[in-house]
Design a protein around this motif. Structure first.
Motif, PDB file in Angstrom:
ATOM      1  N   TRP A 271       0.839  -1.185   0.000  1.00 41.05           N
ATOM      2  CA  TRP A 271       0.000   0.000   0.000  1.00 41.05           C
ATOM      3  C   TRP A 271       0.876   1.237   0.000  1.00 41.05           C
ATOM      4  CZ3 TRP A 271      -4.990  -0.857  -0.877  1.00 41.05           C
ATOM      5  CH2 TRP A 271      -5.527  -2.104  -0.528  1.00 41.05           C
ATOM      6  N   VAL A 272       0.452   2.238  -0.772  1.00 37.65           N
ATOM      7  CA  VAL A 272       1.193   3.500  -0.884  1.00 37.65           C
ATOM      8  C   VAL A 272       0.356   4.577  -0.193  1.00 37.65           C
ATOM      9  CG1 VAL A 272       2.257   5.155  -2.463  1.00 37.65           C
ATOM     10  CG2 VAL A 272       2.149   2.722  -3.083  1.00 37.65           C
ATOM     11  N   LEU A 273       0.883   5.125   0.911  1.00 36.11           N
ATOM     12  CA  LEU A 273       0.108   5.982   1.802  1.00 36.11           C
ATOM     13  C   LEU A 273       0.749   7.354   1.979  1.00 36.11           C
ATOM     14  CD1 LEU A 273      -2.135   6.270   4.131  1.00 36.11           C
ATOM     15  CD2 LEU A 273      -0.330   5.451   5.663  1.00 36.11           C
ATOM     16  N   ASP A 274      -0.069   8.392   1.887  1.00 37.94           N
ATOM     17  CA  ASP A 274       0.355   9.736   2.289  1.00 37.94           C
ATOM     18  C   ASP A 274       0.161   9.810   3.798  1.00 37.94           C
ATOM     19  OD1 ASP A 274       0.334  12.499   3.031  1.00 37.94           O
ATOM     20  OD2 ASP A 274      -0.084  13.066   0.959  1.00 37.94           O
ATOM     21  N   GLY A 275       1.268   9.751   4.536  1.00 40.35           N
ATOM     22  CA  GLY A 275       1.164   9.685   5.989  1.00 40.35           C
ATOM     23  C   GLY A 275       0.616  10.946   6.614  1.00 40.35           C
ATOM     24  N   ALA A 276       0.983  12.115   6.064  1.00 35.27           N
ATOM     25  CA  ALA A 276       0.528  13.378   6.634  1.00 35.27           C
ATOM     26  C   ALA A 276      -0.988  13.522   6.504  1.00 35.27           C
ATOM     27  CB  ALA A 276       1.240  14.542   5.953  1.00 35.27           C
ATOM     28  N   LYS A 277      -1.514  13.211   5.317  1.00 35.36           N
ATOM     29  CA  LYS A 277      -2.963  13.323   5.097  1.00 35.36           C
ATOM     30  C   LYS A 277      -3.706  12.108   5.636  1.00 35.36           C
ATOM     31  CE  LYS A 277      -2.411  16.133   0.919  1.00 35.36           C
ATOM     32  NZ  LYS A 277      -2.655  16.200  -0.555  1.00 35.36           N
ATOM     33  N   PHE A 278      -3.049  10.958   5.660  1.00 40.82           N
ATOM     34  CA  PHE A 278      -3.623   9.690   6.122  1.00 40.82           C
ATOM     35  C   PHE A 278      -4.929   9.371   5.386  1.00 40.82           C
ATOM     36  CE2 PHE A 278      -5.117   6.614   9.466  1.00 40.82           C
ATOM     37  CZ  PHE A 278      -4.017   5.777   9.403  1.00 40.82           C
ATOM     38  N   THR A 279      -4.912   9.628   4.073  1.00 41.99           N
ATOM     39  CA  THR A 279      -6.053   9.302   3.227  1.00 41.99           C
ATOM     40  C   THR A 279      -5.951   7.844   2.780  1.00 41.99           C
ATOM     41  OG1 THR A 279      -4.765  10.303   1.436  1.00 41.99           O
ATOM     42  CG2 THR A 279      -6.501  11.647   2.412  1.00 41.99           C
TER      43      THR A 279
END
Length: 417
Positions: free
Chosen positions: A291-299
């Motif tokens: 999984w590829v995750l934007d950690g700051a936005k946590f979307t």
């Protein structure tokens, strides 16, 4: 949230002098006085003009407009060593860049055998097991401490941590810790974080004595792996048995985000931050990818397929690639960060079950446990060729290559920064 402080420029005001005159009725003006006053008036009017100043006149300086300062980057976790390179969180992990703390430690590969309750110790120079250390029940991972001085064996069902001195290879007295499936350390070294998988807890402890400091109950099932943001202020945790992710505030020690992965039967495993600190990758052994995750936005993250049973995630010494062992098919996928795609896939001859591990200090060899085959694999990181297949105990899991480059350890099988 960082607050931007705007400087205000305080300009001084010039005070003009006023000519005090006596009443005209008391003294009439002479012709000479009137001439002098007229000349003074003309000079004053010339000085107030908008044209270029006359020869010898001081130039008129205009005040420069105030330029607002750019917003400062978010401050890191208090006490965390500042990054060596803001563009690469793994800048301290270059080949053979060993800390003075570990530079004289013998190079070894420590393999926890979950079914044998032992740790096999391999000499990487000879590919031979040189020692077998009895430990507690169901050892899962061998974890380097934050200060790099101790290796902690996580005896999950024995409810203990066994310390090993990496300078001598001698095991010390076990420390009682309940349900230690995995172990991490906050980037400032203030706490150890025990992933109590079956207890459904994140337990913050003293990093040396392992005394419990704070228990954080979670509503997901099977907390197991994690990694920290570039500034250390939060970390992302995978929940294996309920297919969820958590976002945890490091300093407050509180869960601040939770989400269900968009895949039926998802089983997230290892978590790793990209070198630029922007993206988290989470291996998933049932979604067969990461999984590829934007950690700051946590979307909601997106899925990048890699292979059957994707399990571990390991960064190359030059921070350019990430190795993804696919336990269910006996392969290792190679992800290129700059190209943002998979570029290679290496297959183990005769199959296998590559699981957890680490990269050698010089970056030339990837070491992985063979979870279901009672063996360990040594793989050339340039060619993908298998260099060795070494028999060990039953159920080898989170092996640690030690020592490795880096200033401090975030835990697991060796996440160094």
């Amino acid at each position: 949230m960082a607050h931007r402080t705007q400087r205000h420029r305080t300009q001084g005001h010039r005070t003009q002098g006023h000519l005090t005159q006596r009443p005209l009725a008391r003294r009439p003006l002479t012709r000479r006085t009137r001439t002098l006053l007229a000349a003074a008036l003309l000079a004053a009017l010339a000085g107030c003009g908008s044209g270029d100043p006359g020869e010898g006149a001081a130039p008129v300086k205009k005040a420069a407009p105030a330029v607002p300062k750019p917003a400062a980057a978010p401050a890191g976790l208090p006490g965390m060593p500042p990054p060596l390179d803001p563009k690469d969180v793994y800048a301290a992990d270059r080949p053979d860049k060993l800390s003075p703390v570990v530079k004289n430690f013998p190079s070894r590969v420590y393999v926890p055998n979950t079914n044998s309750n032992t740790v096999s110790v391999i000499d990487p120079a000879t590919y031979q097991v040189v020692e077998t250390i009895p430990v507690g029940i169901q050892p899962q991972h061998v974890v380097p401490s934050w200060d790099l001085k101790t290796l902690w064996v996580n005896n999950n069902r024995g409810h203990t941590l066994t310390p090993i001195d990496p300078a001598t290879g001698v095991a010390g007295k076990p420390v009682e810790v309940h349900d230690p499936y995995n172990l991490y350390f906050t980037p400032n070294g203030k706490y150890a974080v025990v992933m109590a998988s079956l207890d459904r807890e994140l337990v913050f402890r003293d990093p040396h004595t392992m005394e419990r400091k704070k228990t954080v109950p979670v509503s997901c099932y099977g907390v197991n792996h994690a990694d920290f943001s570039a500034d250390g202020r939060y970390f992302v945790v995978s929940c294996e048995f309920s297919g969820e992710l958590l976002k945890v505030d490091t300093e407050r020690m509180e869960v601040i985000g939770q989400q269900k992965l968009p895949f039926e039967g998802a089983m997230p495993q290892d978590v790793k931050l990209s070198p630029d600190g922007r993206t988290f990758y989470i291996a998933d052994m049932m979604a067969h990818g990461m999984w590829v995750l934007d950690g700051a936005k946590f979307t909601t993250p997106t899925l990048l397929p890699t292979g059957k049973g994707a399990h571990g995630l390991y960064i190359s010494r030059d921070s350019r690639e990430m190795y993804v062992p696919n336990r269910g098919e006996g392969s290792i996928s190679v992800f290129d960060f700059e190209k943002d795609r998979l570029t290679k896939k290496w297959w183990l001859p005769d199959g296998g079950s590559p699981d957890m591990g680490g990269v050698s200090a010089d970056g030339k060899v990837l070491w992985l446990s063979g979870r279901y085959d009672s063996e360990v694999y040594a793989i050339d990181t340039t060619t993908g060729k298998q260099l060795a297949r070494i028999p060990v105990g039953g159920g080898p899991h989170g092996l640690a290559v030690y020592p490795q480059p880096g200033r401090y350890s975030l835990g697991h099988t060796g996440v160094f920064r």
